[in-house]
Design a protein around this motif. Structure first.
Motif, PDB file in Angstrom:
ATOM      1  N   VAL A  91      46.476 -11.593 -15.080  1.00  0.00           N
ATOM      2  CA  VAL A  91      47.420 -12.656 -14.502  1.00  0.00           C
ATOM      3  C   VAL A  91      48.269 -13.019 -13.329  1.00  0.00           C
ATOM      4  N   ARG A  92      48.409 -12.198 -12.795  1.00  0.00           N
ATOM      5  CA  ARG A  92      49.104 -12.357 -10.942  1.00  0.00           C
ATOM      6  C   ARG A  92      47.798 -12.925 -10.737  1.00  0.00           C
ATOM      7  N   LEU A  93      47.059 -13.229 -10.972  1.00  0.00           N
ATOM      8  CA  LEU A  93      45.681 -13.206  -9.272  1.00  0.00           C
ATOM      9  C   LEU A  93      45.418 -14.415 -10.232  1.00  0.00           C
ATOM     10  N   LEU A  94      46.229 -14.959 -11.371  1.00  0.00           N
ATOM     11  CA  LEU A  94      45.433 -16.549 -11.573  1.00  0.00           C
ATOM     12  C   LEU A  94      46.994 -17.689 -11.059  1.00  0.00           C
ATOM     13  N   ARG A  95      47.757 -16.738 -11.987  1.00  0.00           N
ATOM     14  CA  ARG A  95      48.923 -17.544 -10.806  1.00  0.00           C
ATOM     15  C   ARG A  95      49.133 -17.512  -8.881  1.00  0.00           C
ATOM     16  N   ALA A  96      48.766 -16.575  -8.957  1.00  0.00           N
ATOM     17  CA  ALA A  96      48.710 -16.631  -6.952  1.00  0.00           C
ATOM     18  C   ALA A  96      47.273 -17.594  -6.609  1.00  0.00           C
ATOM     19  N   PRO A 187      40.696  -5.738 -12.825  1.00  0.00           N
ATOM     20  CA  PRO A 187      41.197  -6.747 -11.952  1.00  0.00           C
ATOM     21  C   PRO A 187      40.925  -6.258 -10.819  1.00  0.00           C
ATOM     22  N   GLY A 188      40.719  -4.614 -10.679  1.00  0.00           N
ATOM     23  CA  GLY A 188      41.416  -4.752  -9.386  1.00  0.00           C
ATOM     24  C   GLY A 188      40.056  -4.763  -8.197  1.00  0.00           C
ATOM     25  N   GLY A 189      38.797  -4.842  -9.059  1.00  0.00           N
ATOM     26  CA  GLY A 189      37.490  -5.748  -8.190  1.00  0.00           C
ATOM     27  C   GLY A 189      37.365  -7.009  -8.762  1.00  0.00           C
ATOM     28  N   TRP A 190      38.497  -7.676  -9.679  1.00  0.00           N
ATOM     29  CA  TRP A 190      38.325  -9.168  -9.202  1.00  0.00           C
ATOM     30  C   TRP A 190      38.829  -9.463  -7.909  1.00  0.00           C
ATOM     31  N   GLU A 203      47.807  -9.004  -0.056  1.00  0.00           N
ATOM     32  CA  GLU A 203      48.927  -8.954  -0.833  1.00  0.00           C
ATOM     33  C   GLU A 203      48.813  -9.756  -1.848  1.00  0.00           C
ATOM     34  N   GLU A 204      48.647 -11.108  -2.047  1.00  0.00           N
ATOM     35  CA  GLU A 204      48.516 -12.222  -2.501  1.00  0.00           C
ATOM     36  C   GLU A 204      48.165 -11.554  -4.018  1.00  0.00           C
ATOM     37  N   ALA A 205      46.762 -11.039  -3.723  1.00  0.00           N
ATOM     38  CA  ALA A 205      46.361 -10.123  -4.838  1.00  0.00           C
ATOM     39  C   ALA A 205      46.675  -9.193  -5.317  1.00  0.00           C
ATOM     40  N   ALA A 206      48.069  -8.802  -5.274  1.00  0.00           N
ATOM     41  CA  ALA A 206      47.835  -6.996  -5.727  1.00  0.00           C
ATOM     42  C   ALA A 206      48.683  -6.923  -6.679  1.00  0.00           C
TER      43      ALA A 206
END
Length: 206
Positions: A91-96, A187-190, A203-206
């Motif tokens: 979800v954080r990746l989507l929003r980032a 999610p780590g690999g993505w 940092e944005e992907a963390a």
């Protein structure tokens, strides 16, 4: 080709989808295994994902197997307990990505009724630039037709699309059409793939 559009699957990418885990908890593993061996519950769910009525499809299956009637009806009555929890890092990746101005869409096998229900519980399902929901389209992954629809509607060349999904067959159809793909195994690999593509910083992907 530079990625212009990122497409997320939803089940087991943004939301865990493990019905067997729910039934193991509620009725015990032995009974769950017996029921799943006798009743094609995932096939039933595919019918919903193709556009079948959420309640009617499940209740018809329950009536066809009276020895499992109560348990099968749980697929409808307790559905949000099956479709949980959200995968927070995804979800954080989507929003980032959205925060960076990158176009993000969804391509998912989801019923009309089930998606409407999920979207009332998970705000992030309402944050895509566009959602390609199988129940509304009348076809499911990995059928070629649903990918063709996305290509017509998304406005991007296949090679400019980066698509993640947890199922090999869904990924292979996308790859065969020229999409860039990522098999989601966590999610780590993505996150690493999005950084490697230059879409997010570490940092944005963390």
């Amino acid at each position: 080709m530079t990625v212009e559009l990122v497409i997320f699957d939803i089940g087991n990418v943004l939301i865990e989808w493990q019905p067997e885990r729910y039934y193991d908890r509620v009725i015990g593993r032995a009974r769950r295994e017996a029921m799943f061996a006798e009743v094609d519950l995932h096939g039933m769910n595919d019918d919903i994902d193709r556009g079948g009525d959420f309640r009617d499809t499940i209740y018809a299956a329950a009536d066809a197997y009276p020895q499992w009637r109560d348990e099968i009806r749980m697929w409808h009555d307790d559905w949000m307990d099956l479709a949980t929890p959200p995968i927070d890092h995804s979800v954080r990746l989507l929003r980032a990505l959205r925060a960076k101005g990158i176009q993000v869409q969804a391509l998912t096998n989801f019923g009309i009724g089930t998606f409407a229900l999920a979207a009332t519980h998970y705000d992030f399902l309402n944050e895509f630039d566009k959602r390609h929901i199988s129940g509304h389209l009348g076809t499911i992954k990995p059928d070629e037709e649903i990918y063709e629809i996305v290509e017509r509607e998304c406005g991007h060349a296949p090679g400019a699309i980066l698509f993640t999904d947890d199922r090999h067959d869904n990924i292979e159809t996308a790859r065969s059409r020229g999409w860039q793909t990522h098999l989601f195994e966590g999610p780590g690999g993505w996150a690493e793939r999005l950084v490697a593509e230059g879409l997010l910083s570490a940092e944005e992907a963390a």
